[in-house]
Motif scaffolding. Structure first.
Motif, PDB file in Angstrom:
ATOM      1  N   MET A 151     -16.853  74.610  17.961  1.00  0.00           N
ATOM      2  CA  MET A 151     -16.698  76.046  17.677  1.00  0.00           C
ATOM      3  C   MET A 151     -15.437  76.220  16.841  1.00  0.00           C
ATOM      4  SD  MET A 151     -18.079  79.051  18.122  1.00  0.00           S
ATOM      5  CE  MET A 151     -19.237  78.689  19.449  1.00  0.00           C
ATOM      6  N   ASN A 152     -15.606  76.730  15.622  1.00  0.00           N
ATOM      7  CA  ASN A 152     -14.486  76.827  14.694  1.00  0.00           C
ATOM      8  C   ASN A 152     -13.294  77.563  15.309  1.00  0.00           C
ATOM      9  OD1 ASN A 152     -13.051  76.733  12.209  1.00  0.00           O
ATOM     10  ND2 ASN A 152     -13.713  78.820  11.771  1.00  0.00           N
ATOM     11  N   GLN A 153     -12.109  76.971  15.166  1.00  0.00           N
ATOM     12  CA  GLN A 153     -10.906  77.491  15.824  1.00  0.00           C
ATOM     13  C   GLN A 153      -9.901  78.141  14.869  1.00  0.00           C
ATOM     14  OE1 GLN A 153      -9.931  77.265  19.104  1.00  0.00           O
ATOM     15  NE2 GLN A 153     -11.678  76.173  19.896  1.00  0.00           N
ATOM     16  N   GLU A 154      -9.962  77.880  13.603  1.00  0.00           N
ATOM     17  CA  GLU A 154      -8.935  78.385  12.688  1.00  0.00           C
ATOM     18  C   GLU A 154      -9.203  79.844  12.332  1.00  0.00           C
ATOM     19  OE1 GLU A 154      -6.405  76.741  12.364  1.00  0.00           O
ATOM     20  OE2 GLU A 154      -6.941  74.641  12.596  1.00  0.00           O
ATOM     21  N   SER A 155      -8.160  80.645  12.178  1.00  0.00           N
ATOM     22  CA  SER A 155      -6.779  80.333  12.466  1.00  0.00           C
ATOM     23  C   SER A 155      -6.384  81.043  13.758  1.00  0.00           C
ATOM     24  CB  SER A 155      -5.886  80.808  11.304  1.00  0.00           C
ATOM     25  OG  SER A 155      -4.569  81.038  11.687  1.00  0.00           O
ATOM     26  N   GLN A 156      -5.966  80.277  14.736  1.00  0.00           N
ATOM     27  CA  GLN A 156      -5.533  80.883  15.995  1.00  0.00           C
ATOM     28  C   GLN A 156      -4.336  81.807  15.778  1.00  0.00           C
ATOM     29  OE1 GLN A 156      -7.027  80.946  18.828  1.00  0.00           O
ATOM     30  NE2 GLN A 156      -8.657  79.584  18.135  1.00  0.00           N
ATOM     31  N   GLU A 157      -3.453  81.427  14.870  1.00  0.00           N
ATOM     32  CA  GLU A 157      -2.281  82.248  14.606  1.00  0.00           C
ATOM     33  C   GLU A 157      -2.684  83.665  14.173  1.00  0.00           C
ATOM     34  OE1 GLU A 157      -1.087  77.996  14.278  1.00  0.00           O
ATOM     35  OE2 GLU A 157      -2.776  79.191  13.554  1.00  0.00           O
ATOM     36  N   GLU A 158      -3.620  83.755  13.247  1.00  0.00           N
ATOM     37  CA  GLU A 158      -4.046  85.059  12.753  1.00  0.00           C
ATOM     38  C   GLU A 158      -4.799  85.842  13.827  1.00  0.00           C
ATOM     39  OE1 GLU A 158      -6.341  84.408   9.249  1.00  0.00           O
ATOM     40  OE2 GLU A 158      -4.683  83.468   8.151  1.00  0.00           O
ATOM     41  N   ARG A 159      -5.615  85.157  14.598  1.00  0.00           N
ATOM     42  CA  ARG A 159      -6.420  85.838  15.614  1.00  0.00           C
ATOM     43  C   ARG A 159      -5.536  86.505  16.667  1.00  0.00           C
ATOM     44  NH1 ARG A 159     -11.501  81.630  16.720  1.00  0.00           N
ATOM     45  NH2 ARG A 159     -11.858  81.107  14.542  1.00  0.00           N
ATOM     46  N   TRP A 160      -4.579  85.754  17.196  1.00  0.00           N
ATOM     47  CA  TRP A 160      -3.742  86.311  18.259  1.00  0.00           C
ATOM     48  C   TRP A 160      -2.801  87.385  17.733  1.00  0.00           C
ATOM     49  CZ3 TRP A 160      -4.115  85.145  23.485  1.00  0.00           C
ATOM     50  CH2 TRP A 160      -5.046  84.146  23.813  1.00  0.00           C
ATOM     51  N   ALA A 161      -2.322  87.203  16.526  1.00  0.00           N
ATOM     52  CA  ALA A 161      -1.465  88.236  15.936  1.00  0.00           C
ATOM     53  C   ALA A 161      -2.227  89.550  15.794  1.00  0.00           C
ATOM     54  CB  ALA A 161      -0.936  87.772  14.586  1.00  0.00           C
ATOM     55  N   THR A 162      -3.508  89.467  15.463  1.00  0.00           N
ATOM     56  CA  THR A 162      -4.337  90.661  15.336  1.00  0.00           C
ATOM     57  C   THR A 162      -4.426  91.423  16.648  1.00  0.00           C
ATOM     58  OG1 THR A 162      -5.654  89.657  13.567  1.00  0.00           O
ATOM     59  CG2 THR A 162      -6.657  91.478  14.759  1.00  0.00           C
ATOM     60  N   PHE A 163      -4.386  90.700  17.763  1.00  0.00           N
ATOM     61  CA  PHE A 163      -4.448  91.338  19.078  1.00  0.00           C
ATOM     62  C   PHE A 163      -3.079  91.815  19.556  1.00  0.00           C
ATOM     63  CE2 PHE A 163      -8.467  88.867  19.546  1.00  0.00           C
ATOM     64  CZ  PHE A 163      -9.311  89.942  19.801  1.00  0.00           C
ATOM     65  N   GLY A 164      -2.056  91.712  18.719  1.00  0.00           N
ATOM     66  CA  GLY A 164      -0.751  92.260  19.062  1.00  0.00           C
ATOM     67  C   GLY A 164       0.194  91.296  19.749  1.00  0.00           C
ATOM     68  N   TRP A 165      -0.020  89.994  19.558  1.00  0.00           N
ATOM     69  CA  TRP A 165       0.849  88.993  20.154  1.00  0.00           C
ATOM     70  C   TRP A 165       1.858  88.484  19.132  1.00  0.00           C
ATOM     71  CZ3 TRP A 165      -0.171  86.122  25.015  1.00  0.00           C
ATOM     72  CH2 TRP A 165      -1.161  86.726  25.797  1.00  0.00           C
ATOM     73  N   HIS A 166       3.037  88.130  19.625  1.00  0.00           N
ATOM     74  CA  HIS A 166       4.001  87.393  18.813  1.00  0.00           C
ATOM     75  C   HIS A 166       3.569  85.931  18.843  1.00  0.00           C
ATOM     76  CE1 HIS A 166       7.677  86.017  17.009  1.00  0.00           C
ATOM     77  NE2 HIS A 166       8.004  85.298  18.078  1.00  0.00           N
ATOM     78  N   VAL A 167       3.351  85.335  17.685  1.00  0.00           N
ATOM     79  CA  VAL A 167       2.771  83.992  17.610  1.00  0.00           C
ATOM     80  C   VAL A 167       3.767  82.991  17.040  1.00  0.00           C
ATOM     81  CG1 VAL A 167       0.864  82.587  16.725  1.00  0.00           C
ATOM     82  CG2 VAL A 167       0.478  84.993  17.324  1.00  0.00           C
ATOM     83  N   ILE A 168       3.894  81.848  17.703  1.00  0.00           N
ATOM     84  CA  ILE A 168       4.752  80.755  17.258  1.00  0.00           C
ATOM     85  C   ILE A 168       3.890  79.501  17.178  1.00  0.00           C
ATOM     86  CG2 ILE A 168       6.856  79.435  17.717  1.00  0.00           C
ATOM     87  CD1 ILE A 168       7.626  81.684  19.730  1.00  0.00           C
ATOM     88  N   SER A 169       3.948  78.783  16.073  1.00  0.00           N
ATOM     89  CA  SER A 169       3.186  77.551  15.911  1.00  0.00           C
ATOM     90  C   SER A 169       4.158  76.385  15.763  1.00  0.00           C
ATOM     91  CB  SER A 169       2.272  77.639  14.676  1.00  0.00           C
ATOM     92  OG  SER A 169       1.423  76.516  14.599  1.00  0.00           O
ATOM     93  N   ILE A 170       4.006  75.360  16.612  1.00  0.00           N
ATOM     94  CA  ILE A 170       4.980  74.266  16.649  1.00  0.00           C
ATOM     95  C   ILE A 170       4.290  72.927  16.875  1.00  0.00           C
ATOM     96  CG2 ILE A 170       6.856  75.696  17.553  1.00  0.00           C
ATOM     97  CD1 ILE A 170       6.195  74.401  20.330  1.00  0.00           C
TER      98      ILE A 170
END
Length: 273
Positions: free
Chosen positions: A184-203
């Motif tokens: 199940m395609n996962q990209e981009s988790q960063e964009e998805r969670w930010a859309t829901f109003g989360w502060h996103v950090i990728s490390i």
């Protein structure tokens, strides 16, 4: 504590647990252990002494199949004696293959994927309502993100602006049936969670220093929950396990056990130099 060296020490415990239990999700254990190491040994306010105090930090391992990693950390922290690890997955043992709240230090039973985030949101909401200072942490697997309940939780976390909540995705890109992108395609988790109003950090999720900085940033973030995308390597630390879907759930042979233990001891020693 030298967190980098300790991660390799904990990986030795994981290898030992799985080998003697004759079962366990060792690939994901090895990818997520750095996150648990940093949380329990640097970031979270939780000990055997304060576990029943209402102000202790909460932790939920939503990807409960990697419980061997959690057992290793809890044992090291003194939640139960080391000899208990010998009973993992044995007949009538409470140390079963998924988190079980009969074990000291475990908040909730988990492993039925997709539930941990919603429970963590409930805990974080309760903390806000009760004016408590505790923080809530939840670790999910990337394969778990195919569960619709995760995205209901993502909406709720953003809606309620739960800045006392930090979620982590163990993004090792492999699950039992292959790559996450194939299943199940996962990209981009960063964009998805930010859309829901989360502060996103990728490390780099196998870098203890990067994890430590990310958790500090999460604590400093106000008005929204934080999602850390921890990009990890499945089987991290043992050469023949790394990036191999076959090691999602597999027991090492005696020869593999010896090789893996030798590699991990060498890496621990190097990290201590």
């Amino acid at each position: 504590m030298n967190l980098k060296a300790n991660s390799y020490k904990l990986r030795q415990d994981i290898l030992d647990i799985v080998y003697h239990a004759k079962g366990g999700h060792i690939g994901g254990d090895m990818s997520v252990i750095d996150t648990l190491n940093v949380l329990y040994n640097k970031q979270m306010n939780v000990t055997p002494e304060n576990f029943h105090d209402p102000d202790h930090d909460r932790f939920i391992l939503s990807k409960g199949h990697t419980v061997e990693a959690l057992y290793a950390v809890l044992c090291q922290k003194g939640f139960f004696p080391r000899e208990d690890l010998k009973t993992v997955s044995q007949y009538l043992s409470k140390y079963i293959g998924h988190p079980n709240n009969k074990v000291n230090g475990i908040e909730m039973n988990s492993g039925s994927l997709g539930h941990g985030l919603s429970v963590a949101i409930g805990m974080a909401l309760a903390g806000k309502m009760d004016k408590r200072d505790y923080r809530v942490y939840v670790v999910m697997g990337d394969g778990e993100l195919a569960e619709g309940s995760v995205w209901e939780g993502a909406m709720a976390g953003g809606h309620y602006k739960l800045d006392n909540l930090c979620a982590v995705i163990d993004r090792n890109r492999l699950q039992i049936s292959g790559t996450t992108e194939y299943v199940m395609n996962q990209e981009s988790q960063e964009e998805r969670w930010a859309t829901f109003g989360w502060h996103v950090i990728s490390i780099d999720g196998n870098d203890v220093d990067a994890l430590d900085r990310a958790f500090d940033e999460a604590k400093a973030t106000k008005g929204k929950p934080t999602l850390i995308v921890a990009n990890t390597t499945k089987g991290c630390g043992v050469s023949f396990m790394e990036n191999k879907a076959a090691w999602h759930h597999k027991v090492p042979t005696p020869e593999e056990y010896e090789q893996g233990m030798a590699e991990l001891k060498a890496k621990e020693a190097a990290a201590n130099e």
